[in-house]
Scaffold this active site. Sequence first.
Site, short mmCIF file in Angstrom:
data_model
loop_
_atom_site.label_atom_id
_atom_site.label_comp_id
_atom_site.label_asym_id
_atom_site.label_seq_id
_atom_site.Cartn_x
_atom_site.Cartn_y
_atom_site.Cartn_z
N ILE A 101 2.61 0.44 3.64
CA ILE A 101 3.65 1.11 2.88
C ILE A 101 3.19 2.51 2.48
CG2 ILE A 101 5.06 0.96 0.77
CD1 ILE A 101 5.64 -1.27 2.89
N ARG A 103 1.21 4.40 4.07
CA ARG A 103 1.19 5.25 5.26
C ARG A 103 2.57 5.81 5.59
NH1 ARG A 103 -3.36 2.22 8.99
NH2 ARG A 103 -4.66 1.71 7.21
N GLU A 125 6.30 1.24 -10.18
CA GLU A 125 6.70 2.64 -10.19
C GLU A 125 6.59 3.13 -8.75
OE1 GLU A 125 3.81 1.87 -12.22
OE2 GLU A 125 4.97 1.38 -13.99
#
Length: 177
Positions: A101, A103, A125
């Site tokens: 994710i 990347r 977040e």
Amino acid sequence: MILSDKKIKELLKQKELVVSPLDQSAIQPASIDCRLGSHYLSVDDTQIEDGMLSFDKEIKYRDITSDSIILPAKSFILATTQEYIKIPNGYSAFVEGRSSIGRMGLFIQNAGWVDSGFEGTITLELYNANSLPIKLTAGKRICQLVICEMDQPAESPYNGKYQGQSYSVGSRVFLDT
């Protein structure tokens, strides 16, 4: 000490550690994969006084429930995990974004440790650092819960302002004394 898959499975079997719902394939060598939920919060900038956020004023959020959402480039949103967790006293955890994710340019942050005694879904977040929008889809593996054993149980396990949350929860820093 970070727990191994073997110790995680023991704690789950004894129901000391709770991660629900849990597919056994989510248990990794030293973590548990968590999936993206379908509840999001974004700051409602039309409701912010003085055009800035403040530690001493409640922040107004737009509440969004959807199986998918587009996160524009260079923007921020709060999300939640599908999994409800309960961390037993004597253990703590932290949330790490999955490298696949990251990347893509999606930064997944959880402010600090998940304290010993915490129970609820995890508010994430999310920040899209990419120059392109990213489509977020509920049910996709998004982060890892890494569980650590403390040197001894806490005298005062967590019982704070985020205890028992079941959706994304905005900042409650204004409640700090």
